[in-house]
Design a protein around this motif. Structure first.
Motif, mmCIF file in Angstrom:
data_model
loop_
_atom_site.group_PDB
_atom_site.id
_atom_site.type_symbol
_atom_site.label_atom_id
_atom_site.label_comp_id
_atom_site.label_asym_id
_atom_site.label_seq_id
_atom_site.Cartn_x
_atom_site.Cartn_y
_atom_site.Cartn_z
ATOM 1 N N PHE A 98 37.315 43.742 42.877
ATOM 2 C CA PHE A 98 38.583 43.335 43.481
ATOM 3 C C PHE A 98 39.353 44.544 44.000
ATOM 4 O O PHE A 98 39.832 44.555 45.140
ATOM 5 C CB PHE A 98 39.418 42.570 42.451
ATOM 6 N N LEU A 99 39.467 45.567 43.179
ATOM 7 C CA LEU A 99 40.183 46.775 43.595
ATOM 8 C C LEU A 99 39.507 47.425 44.799
ATOM 9 O O LEU A 99 40.180 47.937 45.704
ATOM 10 C CB LEU A 99 40.257 47.766 42.436
ATOM 11 N N ALA A 100 38.184 47.409 44.825
ATOM 12 C CA ALA A 100 37.459 47.990 45.952
ATOM 13 C C ALA A 100 37.764 47.242 47.245
ATOM 14 O O ALA A 100 37.957 47.860 48.306
ATOM 15 C CB ALA A 100 35.951 47.968 45.671
ATOM 16 N N LEU A 101 37.830 45.920 47.170
ATOM 17 C CA LEU A 101 38.154 45.113 48.349
ATOM 18 C C LEU A 101 39.549 45.442 48.878
ATOM 19 O O LEU A 101 39.742 45.665 50.077
ATOM 20 C CB LEU A 101 38.073 43.625 48.004
ATOM 21 N N VAL A 102 40.522 45.461 47.985
ATOM 22 C CA VAL A 102 41.901 45.721 48.405
ATOM 23 C C VAL A 102 42.032 47.142 48.936
ATOM 24 O O VAL A 102 42.686 47.378 49.954
ATOM 25 C CB VAL A 102 42.885 45.478 47.245
ATOM 26 N N HIS A 103 41.414 48.085 48.255
ATOM 27 C CA HIS A 103 41.427 49.480 48.713
ATOM 28 C C HIS A 103 40.839 49.563 50.123
ATOM 29 O O HIS A 103 41.388 50.249 51.006
ATOM 30 C CB HIS A 103 40.629 50.355 47.748
ATOM 31 N N GLY A 104 39.735 48.858 50.331
ATOM 32 C CA GLY A 104 39.099 48.860 51.637
ATOM 33 C C GLY A 104 39.991 48.296 52.726
ATOM 34 O O GLY A 104 40.106 48.866 53.819
ATOM 35 N N LEU A 105 40.636 47.174 52.442
ATOM 36 C CA LEU A 105 41.527 46.563 53.428
ATOM 37 C C LEU A 105 42.719 47.464 53.729
ATOM 38 O O LEU A 105 43.137 47.600 54.888
ATOM 39 C CB LEU A 105 42.009 45.205 52.921
ATOM 40 N N ALA A 106 43.280 48.076 52.684
ATOM 41 C CA ALA A 106 44.423 48.973 52.878
ATOM 42 C C ALA A 106 44.014 50.189 53.709
ATOM 43 O O ALA A 106 44.765 50.633 54.598
ATOM 44 C CB ALA A 106 44.990 49.408 51.529
ATOM 45 N N TYR A 107 42.830 50.716 53.439
ATOM 46 C CA TYR A 107 42.335 51.862 54.194
ATOM 47 C C TYR A 107 42.152 51.502 55.667
ATOM 48 O O TYR A 107 42.581 52.246 56.562
ATOM 49 C CB TYR A 107 41.010 52.338 53.598
#
Length: 212
Positions: free
Chosen positions: A126-135
């Motif tokens: 989940f954190l990886a997905l959100v981090h990716g979208l934010a990036y």
């Protein structure tokens, strides 16, 4: 007999993407000028359609094929290479956790977080997905994001998580990151398609840590 659940593709809407229910789809098309969307019986065909031109599927003469994605041509069933792939690794579950995002085409590392002393795979995904979208939003990129986690994608869409991991001194740093991630998805919009990586067909996701 239970009614077969449809999958909805939104090509043009508030958030283009693939949605598992009409309620989720409706939120993306209501109030949007000239939305383009369609319901499919097959998730595999819906995923293919989302990567393609909508006019091919909106014709009155279009008939949805019943074949599985594995029966499509090699070209039709390839992942989108111009994309970001994310994954997490956990030594035990719960256990020591880390996550990362890479360029799907080149495998170049884009970001990495951890290790955290205690976490779960689902939280890392989940954190990886959100981090990716934010990036991607930060660099103004609309490329898709791939994850092999159905749970993480569902949490992202619900903008809520469901975990039994206790919030303790050992997990506090991780939960602070989760708080930030939840706040971000509740206060930001994104247009990047969030897609399921088909491991059985394509092999391990490029962001995989290679520890299986």
């Amino acid at each position: 007999m239970a009614k077969k659940q449809k999958t909805y593709v939104v090509w043009q809407g508030h958030k283009p993407g693939i949605y598992s229910s009409w309620d989720l789809c409706k939120k993306q098309v209501d109030g949007f000028s000239k939305p383009i969307f369609k319901a499919f019986d097959s998730f595999e065909i819906a995923q293919k359609a989302f990567q393609d031109r909508p006019d091919k599927y909106l014709s009155e003469n279009y008939i949805e094929p019943t074949m599985l994605l594995k029966n499509l041509s090699d070209n039709q069933r390839k992942p989108i290479l111009k994309s970001l792939s994310v994954d997490a690794a956990c030594s035990g579950n719960p256990g020591v956790l880390e996550y990362q995002g890479v360029d799907t085409e080149t495998g170049k590392l884009i970001f990495h977080q951890g290790p955290f002393p205690l976490g779960t795979v689902n939280l890392g995904e989940f954190l990886a997905l959100v981090h990716g979208l934010a990036y991607l939003k930060q660099i103004k990129s609309t490329v898709p994001v791939y994850s092999d986690s159905v749970t993480a994608i569902a949490w992202l869409r619900r903008k809520a998580i469901n975990t039994n991991l206790p919030r303790t001194e050992k997990t506090e740093a991780l939960f602070q990151l989760i708080d930030r991630a939840l706040a971000w998805i509740k206060s930001n919009e994104w247009t990047n398609p969030v897609l399921k990586w088909e491991t059985e067909m394509w092999g391990e996701i490029p962001a995989d840590f290679g520890r299986k």
